[in-house]
Design a protein around this motif. Structure first.
Motif, PDB file in Angstrom:
ATOM      1  N   THR A 197      46.146   6.545 -23.147  1.00  0.00           N
ATOM      2  CA  THR A 197      46.845   5.594 -22.941  1.00  0.00           C
ATOM      3  C   THR A 197      46.242   4.351 -23.864  1.00  0.00           C
ATOM      4  N   VAL A 198      44.943   4.037 -23.600  1.00  0.00           N
ATOM      5  CA  VAL A 198      44.223   2.780 -24.218  1.00  0.00           C
ATOM      6  C   VAL A 198      44.264   3.044 -25.639  1.00  0.00           C
TER       7      VAL A 198
ATOM      8  N   THR B  40      51.203  11.622 -29.984  1.00  0.00           N
ATOM      9  CA  THR B  40      52.739  11.408 -29.390  1.00  0.00           C
ATOM     10  C   THR B  40      52.855  10.125 -28.941  1.00  0.00           C
ATOM     11  N   LEU B  41      51.959   9.415 -28.060  1.00  0.00           N
ATOM     12  CA  LEU B  41      51.966   8.168 -27.274  1.00  0.00           C
ATOM     13  C   LEU B  41      52.157   6.951 -28.540  1.00  0.00           C
ATOM     14  N   SER B  42      51.256   7.289 -29.507  1.00  0.00           N
ATOM     15  CA  SER B  42      51.376   6.186 -30.589  1.00  0.00           C
ATOM     16  C   SER B  42      52.454   6.050 -31.310  1.00  0.00           C
ATOM     17  N   PHE B  43      52.894   7.353 -31.532  1.00  0.00           N
ATOM     18  CA  PHE B  43      54.387   7.510 -32.522  1.00  0.00           C
ATOM     19  C   PHE B  43      55.496   6.787 -31.467  1.00  0.00           C
ATOM     20  N   ALA B  44      55.523   7.085 -30.035  1.00  0.00           N
ATOM     21  CA  ALA B  44      56.808   6.587 -29.259  1.00  0.00           C
ATOM     22  C   ALA B  44      56.606   5.195 -29.080  1.00  0.00           C
ATOM     23  N   THR B  45      55.300   4.429 -29.299  1.00  0.00           N
ATOM     24  CA  THR B  45      54.964   3.292 -29.054  1.00  0.00           C
ATOM     25  C   THR B  45      55.517   2.482 -29.992  1.00  0.00           C
TER      26      THR B  45
ATOM     27  N   ILE C  33      52.283  -0.470 -22.335  1.00  0.00           N
ATOM     28  CA  ILE C  33      50.977   0.386 -21.629  1.00  0.00           C
ATOM     29  C   ILE C  33      51.259   0.939 -20.485  1.00  0.00           C
ATOM     30  N   ASP C  34      51.958   0.312 -19.764  1.00  0.00           N
ATOM     31  CA  ASP C  34      52.560   0.850 -18.521  1.00  0.00           C
ATOM     32  C   ASP C  34      53.304   2.222 -18.758  1.00  0.00           C
ATOM     33  N   ILE C  35      54.336   2.070 -19.745  1.00  0.00           N
ATOM     34  CA  ILE C  35      55.120   3.267 -20.000  1.00  0.00           C
ATOM     35  C   ILE C  35      54.227   4.425 -20.647  1.00  0.00           C
ATOM     36  N   ASN C  36      53.139   4.192 -21.165  1.00  0.00           N
ATOM     37  CA  ASN C  36      52.276   4.899 -21.930  1.00  0.00           C
ATOM     38  C   ASN C  36      51.667   5.829 -20.928  1.00  0.00           C
TER      39      ASN C  36
ATOM     40  N   ASN D  82      57.699  10.338 -13.363  1.00  0.00           N
ATOM     41  CA  ASN D  82      58.658  10.807 -14.526  1.00  0.00           C
ATOM     42  C   ASN D  82      59.586  12.086 -14.000  1.00  0.00           C
ATOM     43  N   SER D  83      60.683  12.066 -14.450  1.00  0.00           N
ATOM     44  CA  SER D  83      61.623  13.030 -13.891  1.00  0.00           C
ATOM     45  C   SER D  83      61.060  14.594 -14.248  1.00  0.00           C
ATOM     46  N   LEU D  84      60.201  14.754 -15.201  1.00  0.00           N
ATOM     47  CA  LEU D  84      59.771  16.111 -15.324  1.00  0.00           C
ATOM     48  C   LEU D  84      58.795  16.568 -14.328  1.00  0.00           C
TER      49      LEU D  84
END
Lengths: 271, 271
Positions: free
Chosen positions: A88-89, A152-157, A211-214, B130-132
């Motif tokens: 996450t961080v 993945t998380l970076s891309f989504a962010t 950050i919360d979502i990640n 999460n829903s998953l």
């Protein structure tokens, strides 16, 4: 026109106005919706016997929340949780750093058209692809482990933050930015003193939210092998170890609550 | 405003010395934490795979193109299931979210001391998982299938809808409520004629917004066995049928874009 209507209505009983005013549209929508519901219920197969059998297990799971087992799988839980937090961080830092230039590029009022199109394209692709699907592809490409989750998380962010940042920049006050430009500032100075102070509070707030979502997302990436607590959770469910699963869920909820509380404080301070 | 003497001339700076020192240490700490996280990710990564990644990505790309178009005949039913999961899940969630929202809003809750914290706990705990994960849990309890997906989506959406809805309820215009109360209306009449008309547009907006998100989420629920097009995706992935995977990804992308378009149109019509 409304006065005539009022005259007509005087003396009669008041009727509550409908939410959708055109009767044809209203009835059409209702009929279509009812037809859809019937069709949907017809096609869903529910094995009620299986559901009934499952009620005991459901009750066992709910009861497990009263006696969560943090101890017997402690090392797995802590390892997974630690990996989730690390992912996450790192992903938040990298994602935020990359999303700032892309956000600048995706704002129509400060970016030239070619840059705008490219940046909007990146944002659209990142927003349309779901985290878990990106994670599957990245695991296939980069192998198992937290690196795939981090990417993945970076891309989504990037998709999330650039989009909102660009919208915020587009809604900013032009006057301040022009005043800085009129003083003879370079482009970087213009961004730093004319644009950045206007969008900073919102950027900080959105970053905290992301950050919360990640963190929440990092909890499921383990399901496809991209590192984090998800793998431990999946194993706990597979083994019907509800008390361990309950412990993990409690930890996730606790951390999310703490993050929300923290982001509330930080947002109140910067605004 | 911090101004410094430099060889007799006064120079403006953005921050005082103390402020910039604090900021410098903040950045140092942030960078240190990031480097530490990165080292942990790096340590659990097989770098050989990463260096090999371009070749693998290229390999997957050549296998996945062109998509196997004729497979689309088998995707009709999964898409219908996905739509059902999202729509029915949203409907159930809305039915459950309304009472929770009324119990959580400060101005309508029957007891701010006992009931409101319980309602807030329901909101936070359903929202942060999460829903998953809900789907994993429900599959263990009531068995795999579309029904588990519907319930998972429903549970996940309760918190989201209830949170947005109770914020809308807290922001209503109190004078309208007072006007209805002054006519001698009962508690339920006040709700139906004083509060509900004020939150109805917000409610419709939230419903459509959440439906859009649920379409996205329900496309991947099948990965853990909860029905919908994700089942086909995970089946194709496990037999490495990349042309089918690429077709499914295209279908998912189209579904996401269409649902986003529908939701934007409906919200535009309401607001």
């Amino acid at each position: 026109m409304s006065e005539i209507r009022l005259e007509d209505k005087l003396g009669g009983a008041w009727r509550k106005p409908h939410f959708i005013k055109r009767p044809l549209l209203r009835w059409g929508l209702m009929a279509g919706f009812a037809a859809y519901l019937v069709a949907a219920f017809m096609t869903i197969e529910v094995d009620w016997g299986r559901v009934y059998e499952g009620l005991d297990r459901g009750a066992a799971f709910v009861l497990a929340f009263t006696s969560p087992d943090f101890v017997s799988r402690a090392s797995d839980i802590w390892e997974g949780l630690f990996e989730s937090i690390v992912m996450t961080v790192a992903a938040s830092v990298v994602g935020i750093l990359i999303s700032i230039p892309i956000g600048l590029g995706a704002a129509r009022n400060i970016a030239p058209l070619p840059v705008y199109v490219v940046c909007r394209g990146i944002v659209a692709v990142s927003r349309a692809l779901q985290e878990i699907i990106v994670a599957i592809l990245l695991v296939a490409i980069f192998g198992f482990g937290p690196l795939a989750g981090f990417l993945t998380l970076s891309f989504a962010t990037i998709g999330f933050l650039s989009n909102l940042l660009a919208e915020d920049i587009e809604a900013m006050d032009r006057v301040q930015a022009e005043a800085i430009k009129a003083s003879g500032a370079r482009w970087t100075q213009w961004i730093n003193y004319g644009v950045q102070p206007q969008v900073m509070p919102r950027l900080v707030g959105l970053s905290m939210y992301r950050i919360d979502i990640n963190f929440r997302e990092s909890a499921i990436l383990g399901l496809v092998g991209a590192g984090g607590i998800g793998a431990t959770l999946n194993t706990a469910f597979d083994r019907y170890e509800y008390d361990t699963a309950a412990a993990i869920l409690i930890l996730i909820i606790g951390i999310v609550m703490a993050l929300e509380y923290l982001s509330g404080i930080i947002r109140a301070r910067v605004q | 405003m911090p101004v410094f003497d430099q060889n007799g001339t006064q120079v403006w700076r953005r921050r005082t010395g103390r402020e910039s020192l604090v900021r410098w240490f903040g950045w140092l700490l942030g960078v240190a934490v990031f480097v530490y996280c990165w080292q942990i990710i790096s340590a659990s990564t097989t770098w050989f795979f990463v260096w090999d990644a371009p070749r693998i990505a290229n390999d997957i790309w050549t296998r996945a193109t062109p998509p196997r178009w004729e497979y689309i005949t088998q995707l009709g039913r999964p898409i219908w299931d996905t739509l059902n999961i999202a729509t029915l899940g949203t409907l159930i969630a809305l039915c459950l979210a309304v009472p929770v929202a009324f119990l959580a809003a400060r101005n309508t809750t029957p007891s701010a001391l006992f009931i409101r914290p319980i309602a807030l706990l329901i909101i936070v705990s359903t929202r942060s998982i999460n829903s998953l994960i809900w789907a994993l849990l429900l599959i263990a309890i009531i068995g795999p299938g579309v029904f588990a997906g519907v319930i998972a989506i429903a549970i996940r959406s309760i918190g989201f809808c209830a949170k947005l809805l109770y914020e809308a309820i807290e922001e209503i215009d109190q004078t309208q409520v007072e006007a209805i109360t002054a006519t001698g209306a009962s508690r339920w009449q006040v709700m139906a004629y004083g509060i509900v008309p004020q939150i109805l547009p917000a409610f419709a907006g939230i419903a459509v917004f959440r439906w859009d998100i649920n379409i996205r989420e329900s496309t991947v629920l099948g990965l853990v066995g909860a029905g919908g097009i994700g089942l086909q995706l995970s089946a194709s992935l496990s037999v490495l049928a990349w042309p089918q995977v690429s077709l499914i990804l295209i279908v998912i992308l189209v579904a996401v874009v269409v649902s986003e378009w529908v939701s934007a149109k409906v919200r535009g019509a309401i607001i």
